[in-house]
Design a protein around this motif. Structure first.
Motif, PDB file in Angstrom:
ATOM      1  N   GLY A   1     -15.610 -35.375  43.223  1.00  0.00           N
ATOM      2  CA  GLY A   1     -16.990 -35.267  43.668  1.00  0.00           C
ATOM      3  C   GLY A   1     -17.169 -34.234  44.768  1.00  0.00           C
ATOM      4  O   GLY A   1     -18.092 -33.402  44.721  1.00  0.00           O
ATOM      5  N   PHE A   2     -16.303 -34.262  45.770  1.00  0.00           N
ATOM      6  CA  PHE A   2     -16.387 -33.277  46.844  1.00  0.00           C
ATOM      7  C   PHE A   2     -16.121 -31.862  46.323  1.00  0.00           C
ATOM      8  O   PHE A   2     -16.716 -30.887  46.807  1.00  0.00           O
ATOM      9  N   TYR A   3     -15.238 -31.769  45.344  1.00  0.00           N
ATOM     10  CA  TYR A   3     -14.973 -30.461  44.723  1.00  0.00           C
ATOM     11  C   TYR A   3     -16.241 -29.908  44.070  1.00  0.00           C
ATOM     12  O   TYR A   3     -16.580 -28.736  44.237  1.00  0.00           O
ATOM     13  N   PHE A   4     -16.985 -30.748  43.374  1.00  0.00           N
ATOM     14  CA  PHE A   4     -18.222 -30.302  42.734  1.00  0.00           C
ATOM     15  C   PHE A   4     -19.283 -29.930  43.778  1.00  0.00           C
ATOM     16  O   PHE A   4     -20.054 -28.983  43.578  1.00  0.00           O
ATOM     17  N   LEU A   5     -19.303 -30.654  44.902  1.00  0.00           N
ATOM     18  CA  LEU A   5     -20.219 -30.279  45.970  1.00  0.00           C
ATOM     19  C   LEU A   5     -19.873 -28.911  46.538  1.00  0.00           C
ATOM     20  O   LEU A   5     -20.765 -28.137  46.930  1.00  0.00           O
ATOM     21  N   GLU A   6     -18.589 -28.584  46.593  1.00  0.00           N
ATOM     22  CA  GLU A   6     -18.181 -27.259  47.074  1.00  0.00           C
ATOM     23  C   GLU A   6     -18.715 -26.159  46.160  1.00  0.00           C
ATOM     24  O   GLU A   6     -19.124 -25.095  46.636  1.00  0.00           O
ATOM     25  N   TRP A   7     -18.710 -26.396  44.876  1.00  0.00           N
ATOM     26  CA  TRP A   7     -19.289 -25.434  43.931  1.00  0.00           C
ATOM     27  C   TRP A   7     -20.783 -25.256  44.187  1.00  0.00           C
ATOM     28  O   TRP A   7     -21.294 -24.132  44.195  1.00  0.00           O
TER      29      TRP A   7
ATOM     30  N   LYS B   1     -32.996 -26.555  40.837  1.00  0.00           N
ATOM     31  CA  LYS B   1     -33.246 -27.659  39.910  1.00  0.00           C
ATOM     32  C   LYS B   1     -32.083 -27.901  38.954  1.00  0.00           C
ATOM     33  O   LYS B   1     -31.641 -29.047  38.790  1.00  0.00           O
ATOM     34  N   ASP B   2     -31.586 -26.858  38.300  1.00  0.00           N
ATOM     35  CA  ASP B   2     -30.533 -27.048  37.301  1.00  0.00           C
ATOM     36  C   ASP B   2     -29.229 -27.513  37.945  1.00  0.00           C
ATOM     37  O   ASP B   2     -28.554 -28.403  37.411  1.00  0.00           O
ATOM     38  N   THR B   3     -28.860 -26.927  39.077  1.00  0.00           N
ATOM     39  CA  THR B   3     -27.633 -27.343  39.741  1.00  0.00           C
ATOM     40  C   THR B   3     -27.743 -28.769  40.237  1.00  0.00           C
ATOM     41  O   THR B   3     -26.792 -29.557  40.131  1.00  0.00           O
ATOM     42  N   LEU B   4     -28.884 -29.138  40.767  1.00  0.00           N
ATOM     43  CA  LEU B   4     -29.096 -30.502  41.231  1.00  0.00           C
ATOM     44  C   LEU B   4     -28.986 -31.494  40.076  1.00  0.00           C
ATOM     45  O   LEU B   4     -28.328 -32.538  40.193  1.00  0.00           O
ATOM     46  N   ASN B   5     -29.592 -31.169  38.952  1.00  0.00           N
ATOM     47  CA  ASN B   5     -29.508 -32.018  37.766  1.00  0.00           C
ATOM     48  C   ASN B   5     -28.068 -32.111  37.274  1.00  0.00           C
ATOM     49  O   ASN B   5     -27.594 -33.196  36.895  1.00  0.00           O
ATOM     50  N   LEU B   6     -27.351 -30.984  37.297  1.00  0.00           N
ATOM     51  CA  LEU B   6     -25.963 -30.980  36.853  1.00  0.00           C
ATOM     52  C   LEU B   6     -25.108 -31.867  37.756  1.00  0.00           C
ATOM     53  O   LEU B   6     -24.266 -32.636  37.273  1.00  0.00           O
ATOM     54  N   LEU B   7     -25.282 -31.778  39.063  1.00  0.00           N
ATOM     55  CA  LEU B   7     -24.538 -32.646  39.973  1.00  0.00           C
ATOM     56  C   LEU B   7     -24.803 -34.114  39.666  1.00  0.00           C
ATOM     57  O   LEU B   7     -23.874 -34.928  39.576  1.00  0.00           O
TER      58      LEU B   7
ATOM     59  N   LEU C   1     -24.532 -33.095  28.130  1.00  0.00           N
ATOM     60  CA  LEU C   1     -23.215 -32.468  28.280  1.00  0.00           C
ATOM     61  C   LEU C   1     -22.064 -33.441  28.086  1.00  0.00           C
ATOM     62  O   LEU C   1     -21.066 -33.117  27.435  1.00  0.00           O
ATOM     63  N   TYR C   2     -22.201 -34.616  28.677  1.00  0.00           N
ATOM     64  CA  TYR C   2     -21.053 -35.504  28.778  1.00  0.00           C
ATOM     65  C   TYR C   2     -21.063 -36.574  27.699  1.00  0.00           C
ATOM     66  O   TYR C   2     -21.022 -37.781  27.983  1.00  0.00           O
ATOM     67  N   ASN C   3     -21.096 -36.134  26.464  1.00  0.00           N
ATOM     68  CA  ASN C   3     -21.147 -37.082  25.356  1.00  0.00           C
ATOM     69  C   ASN C   3     -20.069 -36.796  24.316  1.00  0.00           C
ATOM     70  O   ASN C   3     -20.220 -37.148  23.151  1.00  0.00           O
ATOM     71  N   PHE C   4     -18.981 -36.153  24.732  1.00  0.00           N
ATOM     72  CA  PHE C   4     -17.902 -35.870  23.777  1.00  0.00           C
ATOM     73  C   PHE C   4     -16.563 -35.847  24.510  1.00  0.00           C
ATOM     74  O   PHE C   4     -16.496 -35.711  25.730  1.00  0.00           O
ATOM     75  N   VAL C   5     -15.516 -36.001  23.734  1.00  0.00           N
ATOM     76  CA  VAL C   5     -14.157 -35.836  24.236  1.00  0.00           C
ATOM     77  C   VAL C   5     -13.439 -34.855  23.315  1.00  0.00           C
ATOM     78  O   VAL C   5     -13.903 -34.575  22.206  1.00  0.00           O
ATOM     79  N   VAL C   6     -12.331 -34.312  23.797  1.00  0.00           N
ATOM     80  CA  VAL C   6     -11.545 -33.361  23.011  1.00  0.00           C
ATOM     81  C   VAL C   6     -10.086 -33.801  23.026  1.00  0.00           C
ATOM     82  O   VAL C   6      -9.693 -34.663  23.823  1.00  0.00           O
ATOM     83  N   THR C   7      -9.300 -33.212  22.174  1.00  0.00           N
ATOM     84  CA  THR C   7      -7.873 -33.513  22.160  1.00  0.00           C
ATOM     85  C   THR C   7      -7.219 -32.911  23.409  1.00  0.00           C
ATOM     86  O   THR C   7      -7.753 -31.965  24.017  1.00  0.00           O
ATOM     87  N   PRO C   8      -6.060 -33.425  23.807  1.00  0.00           N
ATOM     88  CA  PRO C   8      -5.358 -32.845  24.958  1.00  0.00           C
ATOM     89  C   PRO C   8      -5.067 -31.355  24.779  1.00  0.00           C
ATOM     90  O   PRO C   8      -5.128 -30.589  25.751  1.00  0.00           O
ATOM     91  N   GLU C   9      -4.786 -30.928  23.532  1.00  0.00           N
ATOM     92  CA  GLU C   9      -4.487 -29.514  23.288  1.00  0.00           C
ATOM     93  C   GLU C   9      -5.710 -28.642  23.544  1.00  0.00           C
ATOM     94  O   GLU C   9      -5.614 -27.561  24.152  1.00  0.00           O
ATOM     95  N   VAL C  10      -6.875 -29.115  23.095  1.00  0.00           N
ATOM     96  CA  VAL C  10      -8.105 -28.349  23.320  1.00  0.00           C
ATOM     97  C   VAL C  10      -8.451 -28.318  24.806  1.00  0.00           C
ATOM     98  O   VAL C  10      -8.827 -27.268  25.344  1.00  0.00           O
ATOM     99  N   GLU C  11      -8.304 -29.442  25.482  1.00  0.00           N
ATOM    100  CA  GLU C  11      -8.606 -29.455  26.917  1.00  0.00           C
ATOM    101  C   GLU C  11      -7.677 -28.526  27.689  1.00  0.00           C
ATOM    102  O   GLU C  11      -8.101 -27.830  28.621  1.00  0.00           O
ATOM    103  N   THR C  12      -6.415 -28.496  27.301  1.00  0.00           N
ATOM    104  CA  THR C  12      -5.460 -27.590  27.958  1.00  0.00           C
ATOM    105  C   THR C  12      -5.877 -26.139  27.780  1.00  0.00           C
ATOM    106  O   THR C  12      -5.800 -25.333  28.725  1.00  0.00           O
TER     107      THR C  12
END
Length: 217
Positions: free
Chosen positions: A93-99, A111-117, A176-187
């Motif tokens: 969370g703090f990492y995302f606040l740094e961004w 607006k968009d960054t606030l919504n994304l957070l 955005l946050y409605n899917f998962v991927v395989t470990p290979e794809v995430e890597t």
């Protein structure tokens, strides 16, 4: 006579000032990133005590001065207090606040960054989503919002990686946050993002580095 205004936003930084005051940085929908002082916010009985902590999201009534704003009232909708219960989630969370702090500017629409957070913090609290994947999605969408995202197509990239990157770039923030991927794809996503971030961002974000260093102990 200074103007008083209401802004919708989230506290992304909080620093003690003097014996009892706080200097906070708020990412707002209307004014972008602003600095405000909350007098007496560190007193145990202060009405600003909880609402001036990082992650606090709501409406802030502030008085506009020459160089900074002064907090007059806070009406918090979500404190995201659950994030403090998990060390890894808190550091992410703090990492995302740094961004948000890195890209934030006053009088630039936040607006968009606030919504994304907001949506990202909700995602961090979902056990089904790996925090590492949430990080990939957040970084790519932040880069997209600020016009610095990598080309999803690339030589020798797995088709599923290309699809995932393209989806994040194009999807509405709420979906955005409605899917998962395989470990290979995430890597592969992690490698692409690491290389691109090193090219376009001239700052090291400390929160995640601190977490990884602690996790190794």
């Amino acid at each position: 006579m200074f103007d008083t205004l209401q802004v919708k936003g989230m506290v992304i930084q909080a620093t003690p000032v003097g014996d009892f005051d706080k200097r906070i940085v708020i990412l707002t929908k209307e004014r972008g990133k602003i600095t405000a002082f909350a007098r007496g916010a560190r007193r145990p009985n202060s009405p600003f005590l909880a609402g001036t902590r990082p992650f606090s999201f709501g409406t802030f009534t502030v008085m506009e001065g020459r160089d900074y704003y002064r907090v007059r009232q806070v009406d918090i909708e979500n404190f995201f207090e659950e994030m403090s219960e998990d060390l890894e989630v808190a550091y992410y969370g703090f990492y995302f606040l740094e961004w948000a702090d890195y890209y934030g500017r006053e009088f630039v629409d936040g607006k968009d960054t606030l919504n994304l957070l907001y949506q990202t913090f909700r995602a961090l609290l979902k056990p089904a989503l790996p925090n590492s994947l949430v990080r990939c999605i957040f970084e790519l969408k932040m880069l997209t919002i600020n016009g610095e995202y990598p080309n999803p197509d690339g030589e020798d990239r797995h088709p599923s990686t290309v699809y995932a990157l393209d989806y994040v770039i194009r999807a509405p923030i709420e979906k955005l946050y409605n899917f998962v991927v395989t470990p290979e794809v995430e890597t592969e996503m992690r490698k692409i993002l690491d290389q691109h971030i090193e090219k376009v961002i001239d700052r090291k974000f400390k929160s995640l580095e601190m977490y990884f260093s602690i996790a190794k102990i």
